[in-house]
Design a protein around this motif. Structure first.
Motif, PDB file in Angstrom:
ATOM      1  N   THR B 112       0.841  -1.201   0.000  1.00  0.00           N
ATOM      2  CA  THR B 112       0.000   0.000   0.000  1.00  0.00           C
ATOM      3  C   THR B 112       0.874   1.247   0.000  1.00  0.00           C
ATOM      4  O   THR B 112       1.834   1.340   0.771  1.00  0.00           O
ATOM      5  CB  THR B 112      -0.898   0.014   1.260  1.00  0.00           C
ATOM      6  OG1 THR B 112      -1.638  -1.194   1.304  1.00  0.00           O
ATOM      7  CG2 THR B 112      -1.846   1.191   1.246  1.00  0.00           C
ATOM      8  N   HIS B 113       0.500   2.201  -0.851  1.00  0.00           N
ATOM      9  CA  HIS B 113       1.287   3.433  -0.950  1.00  0.00           C
ATOM     10  C   HIS B 113       0.942   4.372   0.202  1.00  0.00           C
ATOM     11  O   HIS B 113      -0.231   4.560   0.527  1.00  0.00           O
ATOM     12  CB  HIS B 113       1.016   4.104  -2.298  1.00  0.00           C
ATOM     13  CG  HIS B 113       2.041   5.133  -2.623  1.00  0.00           C
ATOM     14  ND1 HIS B 113       1.964   6.418  -2.151  1.00  0.00           N
ATOM     15  CD2 HIS B 113       3.198   5.050  -3.332  1.00  0.00           C
ATOM     16  CE1 HIS B 113       3.019   7.099  -2.567  1.00  0.00           C
ATOM     17  NE2 HIS B 113       3.789   6.281  -3.287  1.00  0.00           N
ATOM     18  N   ILE B 114       1.957   4.951   0.788  1.00  0.00           N
ATOM     19  CA  ILE B 114       1.753   5.843   1.937  1.00  0.00           C
ATOM     20  C   ILE B 114       0.847   7.038   1.585  1.00  0.00           C
ATOM     21  O   ILE B 114       0.059   7.509   2.414  1.00  0.00           O
ATOM     22  CB  ILE B 114       3.114   6.323   2.529  1.00  0.00           C
ATOM     23  CG1 ILE B 114       2.931   7.344   3.668  1.00  0.00           C
ATOM     24  CG2 ILE B 114       4.038   6.892   1.489  1.00  0.00           C
ATOM     25  CD1 ILE B 114       2.320   6.801   4.917  1.00  0.00           C
ATOM     26  N   GLY B 115       0.936   7.500   0.322  1.00  0.00           N
ATOM     27  CA  GLY B 115       0.109   8.636  -0.101  1.00  0.00           C
ATOM     28  C   GLY B 115      -1.377   8.322   0.036  1.00  0.00           C
ATOM     29  O   GLY B 115      -2.168   9.133   0.541  1.00  0.00           O
ATOM     30  N   LEU B 116      -1.746   7.109  -0.382  1.00  0.00           N
ATOM     31  CA  LEU B 116      -3.142   6.676  -0.281  1.00  0.00           C
ATOM     32  C   LEU B 116      -3.563   6.614   1.192  1.00  0.00           C
ATOM     33  O   LEU B 116      -4.658   7.065   1.564  1.00  0.00           O
ATOM     34  CB  LEU B 116      -3.296   5.288  -0.941  1.00  0.00           C
ATOM     35  CG  LEU B 116      -4.693   4.681  -0.870  1.00  0.00           C
ATOM     36  CD1 LEU B 116      -5.658   5.429  -1.779  1.00  0.00           C
ATOM     37  CD2 LEU B 116      -4.663   3.191  -1.227  1.00  0.00           C
ATOM     38  N   VAL B 117      -2.682   6.081   2.001  1.00  0.00           N
ATOM     39  CA  VAL B 117      -2.983   5.969   3.438  1.00  0.00           C
ATOM     40  C   VAL B 117      -3.215   7.358   4.033  1.00  0.00           C
ATOM     41  O   VAL B 117      -4.165   7.580   4.783  1.00  0.00           O
ATOM     42  CB  VAL B 117      -1.838   5.240   4.186  1.00  0.00           C
ATOM     43  CG1 VAL B 117      -2.073   5.253   5.690  1.00  0.00           C
ATOM     44  CG2 VAL B 117      -1.700   3.818   3.689  1.00  0.00           C
ATOM     45  N   LYS B 118      -2.375   8.296   3.640  1.00  0.00           N
ATOM     46  CA  LYS B 118      -2.511   9.659   4.167  1.00  0.00           C
ATOM     47  C   LYS B 118      -3.858  10.272   3.796  1.00  0.00           C
ATOM     48  O   LYS B 118      -4.545  10.855   4.637  1.00  0.00           O
ATOM     49  CB  LYS B 118      -1.389  10.554   3.619  1.00  0.00           C
ATOM     50  CG  LYS B 118      -0.136  10.535   4.430  1.00  0.00           C
ATOM     51  CD  LYS B 118       0.805  11.611   3.930  1.00  0.00           C
ATOM     52  CE  LYS B 118       2.046  11.676   4.783  1.00  0.00           C
ATOM     53  NZ  LYS B 118       3.016  12.624   4.238  1.00  0.00           N
ATOM     54  N   VAL B 119      -4.220  10.130   2.518  1.00  0.00           N
ATOM     55  CA  VAL B 119      -5.475  10.730   2.035  1.00  0.00           C
ATOM     56  C   VAL B 119      -6.670  10.088   2.746  1.00  0.00           C
ATOM     57  O   VAL B 119      -7.564  10.774   3.252  1.00  0.00           O
ATOM     58  CB  VAL B 119      -5.599  10.557   0.495  1.00  0.00           C
ATOM     59  CG1 VAL B 119      -6.989  10.955   0.022  1.00  0.00           C
ATOM     60  CG2 VAL B 119      -4.543  11.389  -0.197  1.00  0.00           C
ATOM     61  N   LEU B 120      -6.685   8.759   2.797  1.00  0.00           N
ATOM     62  CA  LEU B 120      -7.831   8.068   3.384  1.00  0.00           C
ATOM     63  C   LEU B 120      -7.881   8.255   4.903  1.00  0.00           C
ATOM     64  O   LEU B 120      -8.962   8.292   5.494  1.00  0.00           O
ATOM     65  CB  LEU B 120      -7.801   6.577   3.023  1.00  0.00           C
ATOM     66  CG  LEU B 120      -8.007   6.302   1.526  1.00  0.00           C
ATOM     67  CD1 LEU B 120      -7.846   4.815   1.213  1.00  0.00           C
ATOM     68  CD2 LEU B 120      -9.374   6.784   1.051  1.00  0.00           C
ATOM     69  N   THR B 121      -6.725   8.383   5.521  1.00  0.00           N
ATOM     70  CA  THR B 121      -6.701   8.630   6.967  1.00  0.00           C
ATOM     71  C   THR B 121      -7.274  10.016   7.264  1.00  0.00           C
ATOM     72  O   THR B 121      -8.013  10.205   8.223  1.00  0.00           O
ATOM     73  CB  THR B 121      -5.260   8.528   7.520  1.00  0.00           C
ATOM     74  OG1 THR B 121      -4.764   7.238   7.208  1.00  0.00           O
ATOM     75  CG2 THR B 121      -5.226   8.720   9.019  1.00  0.00           C
ATOM     76  N   LYS B 122      -6.958  10.963   6.391  1.00  0.00           N
ATOM     77  CA  LYS B 122      -7.493  12.316   6.574  1.00  0.00           C
ATOM     78  C   LYS B 122      -9.019  12.282   6.515  1.00  0.00           C
ATOM     79  O   LYS B 122      -9.715  12.893   7.335  1.00  0.00           O
ATOM     80  CB  LYS B 122      -6.915  13.234   5.479  1.00  0.00           C
ATOM     81  CG  LYS B 122      -7.530  14.609   5.404  1.00  0.00           C
ATOM     82  CD  LYS B 122      -7.000  15.509   6.530  1.00  0.00           C
ATOM     83  CE  LYS B 122      -7.521  16.934   6.454  1.00  0.00           C
ATOM     84  NZ  LYS B 122      -8.914  17.090   6.813  1.00  0.00           N
ATOM     85  N   LYS B 123      -9.546  11.525   5.543  1.00  0.00           N
ATOM     86  CA  LYS B 123     -11.008  11.394   5.398  1.00  0.00           C
ATOM     87  C   LYS B 123     -11.595  10.743   6.660  1.00  0.00           C
ATOM     88  O   LYS B 123     -12.594  11.213   7.219  1.00  0.00           O
ATOM     89  CB  LYS B 123     -11.287  10.540   4.150  1.00  0.00           C
ATOM     90  CG  LYS B 123     -12.732  10.424   3.775  1.00  0.00           C
ATOM     91  CD  LYS B 123     -12.852   9.790   2.375  1.00  0.00           C
ATOM     92  CE  LYS B 123     -14.214   9.154   2.181  1.00  0.00           C
ATOM     93  NZ  LYS B 123     -14.250   7.727   2.460  1.00  0.00           N
ATOM     94  N   ALA B 124     -10.962   9.665   7.106  1.00  0.00           N
ATOM     95  CA  ALA B 124     -11.449   8.953   8.294  1.00  0.00           C
ATOM     96  C   ALA B 124     -11.375   9.851   9.534  1.00  0.00           C
ATOM     97  O   ALA B 124     -12.271   9.849  10.377  1.00  0.00           O
ATOM     98  CB  ALA B 124     -10.622   7.686   8.513  1.00  0.00           C
ATOM     99  N   THR B 125     -10.315  10.638   9.601  1.00  0.00           N
ATOM    100  CA  THR B 125     -10.135  11.544  10.738  1.00  0.00           C
ATOM    101  C   THR B 125     -11.293  12.545  10.826  1.00  0.00           C
ATOM    102  O   THR B 125     -11.819  12.807  11.897  1.00  0.00           O
ATOM    103  CB  THR B 125      -8.803  12.308  10.580  1.00  0.00           C
ATOM    104  OG1 THR B 125      -7.766  11.349  10.480  1.00  0.00           O
ATOM    105  CG2 THR B 125      -8.514  13.208  11.747  1.00  0.00           C
ATOM    106  N   ASP B 126     -11.699  13.066   9.659  1.00  0.00           N
ATOM    107  CA  ASP B 126     -12.812  14.017   9.642  1.00  0.00           C
ATOM    108  C   ASP B 126     -14.101  13.347  10.111  1.00  0.00           C
ATOM    109  O   ASP B 126     -14.857  13.911  10.898  1.00  0.00           O
ATOM    110  CB  ASP B 126     -13.007  14.596   8.226  1.00  0.00           C
ATOM    111  CG  ASP B 126     -11.821  15.470   7.824  1.00  0.00           C
ATOM    112  OD1 ASP B 126     -11.060  15.872   8.727  1.00  0.00           O
ATOM    113  OD2 ASP B 126     -11.644  15.722   6.617  1.00  0.00           O
TER     114      ASP B 126
END
Lengths: 195, 164
Positions: B112-126
């Protein structure tokens, strides 16, 4: 602060053992780990230096089983006592529900005890908590050593009647378990009373 | 969060929403495990690899890492570090702070690419931030949840288990 998970029916409380270096905080956790029933304890996790001094913390999860339908867990932590690790102590103290202050009863350790207790008061206050009302139990460890100060003398400095805090205090010899469970019981009851 | 508040009570409905959000995060990132912790290291919810036995210790260590990084931040005159990334040979951990009080953690492998994790984590965080705000706002008391005789039963258990 304690966490009550209604869906999983779980309660988690955090208790931190605080005090000057080499005072016996880790020994308390080691004794508890050795003496509680197997089904109650998790693994004792220690982040220590090569010379077995605590570097970050020791961590011992205790699972008290179901009480009135709620799985109750106490997480015990120690802080590193050495002066140099003050910031680390702040980090471990974060979110604590109660503190056991482990004082070293030896005469020449009195000043270190006082300094450490003052630092604890400052750190609890920084967490926006009222230190006077914060659940705290004192343990005067190493009570078997010939060069120790009597408990009443330690009270004069660490639990002075004039301050009116009247913390519960227990004499202990943590390495052989004397007073360890009395202390743990006292802080657990105090934390539960504040849930 | 009211700093004088002694207990956080997370109601069933909110726990379910948190678990759903974590499950989505694991699925969308093809990660191995996601955890939501409070800053003291208590695990509020966990989704993913069900064989994971060390979640409690993981929670304590991750919260410790975060608390430690906050003190580093202060020395650098930052308020805190909002994200942490730890890279292993097989697995990586990405950790994000939510509202100064909660910690979201996702464990994923090198596929898994870290960039994807960052984007999806941001969404989950919201999303989680909204749910956790409701947790903060709810006003159930301990007695509503535990019942008034809980304390006595608890004291009996303490006396029974904590002895030589």
């Amino acid at each position: 602060m304690a966490l009550i998970n209604v869906a999983a029916r779980e309660i988690h409380c955090k208790i931190v053992y605080y005090g000057p270096g080499m005072g016996g905080k880790t020994s308390n956790l080691q004794y508890i780990h050795s003496a509680v029933p197997k089904e109650v304890k998790g693994d004792l996790l220690s982040i220590a230096t090569e010379t077995e001094r605590t570097l970050f913390f020791d961590f011992l999860p205790l699972d008290l089983g179901k009480v009135r339908g709620f799985q109750t867990r106490f997480h015990l932590y120690t802080v590193p006592g050495q002066v140099l690790y003050e910031r680390t102590r702040v980090a471990v103290l974060n979110g604590a529900d109660g503190v056991v202050f482990v004082a070293d009863s030896q005469k020449h350790k009195l000043e270190e005890n006082i300094k450490s207790l003052k630092e604890l008061a400052q750190n609890v206050t920084k967490m926006n908590k009222n230190f006077r009302e914060f659940p705290l139990v004192l343990q005067y460890n190493k009570a078997d050593l010939p060069n120790r100060l009597p408990a009443q003398r330690l009270d004069d400095f660490l639990n002075p009647p004039a301050l009116g805090l009247n913390w519960q205090r227990y004499e202990a010899v943590a390495t052989r378990g004397d007073g360890v469970f009395d202390t743990l019981k006292a802080i657990s009851r105090l934390v539960i009373s504040r849930l | 969060m009211d700093p004088q508040l002694t207990s956080v009570i997370v109601p069933s409905a909110e726990v379910a929403q948190i678990e759903e959000c974590l499950a989505h995060l694991v699925e969308d990132t093809q990660g191995n495990h996601a955890l939501l912790l409070d800053k003291s290291g208590q695990v509020i919810a966990s989704q993913g690899d069900s064989s994971r036995q060390d979640v409690t210790a993981l929670g304590a260590l991750i919260a410790g890492t975060f608390a430690s990084s906050r003190e580093v931040a202060k020395l650098l005159r930052e308020k805190d570090f909002r994200m942490l990334f730890q890279q292993g040979v097989r697995e990586n951990i990405f950790i994000a702070l939510i509202e100064d009080q909660w910690i979201l953690c996702i464990i994923f492998n090198k596929g898994t690419h870290i960039g994807l994790v960052k984007v999806l984590t941001k969404k989950a965080t919201d999303e989680l931030s909204a749910v956790l705000e409701r947790v903060r706002q709810q006003h159930k008391t301990r007695d509503d949840v535990l019942g008034s005789s809980f304390r006595t039963s608890m004291e009996d258990t303490i006396d029974l288990l904590f002895r030589d």
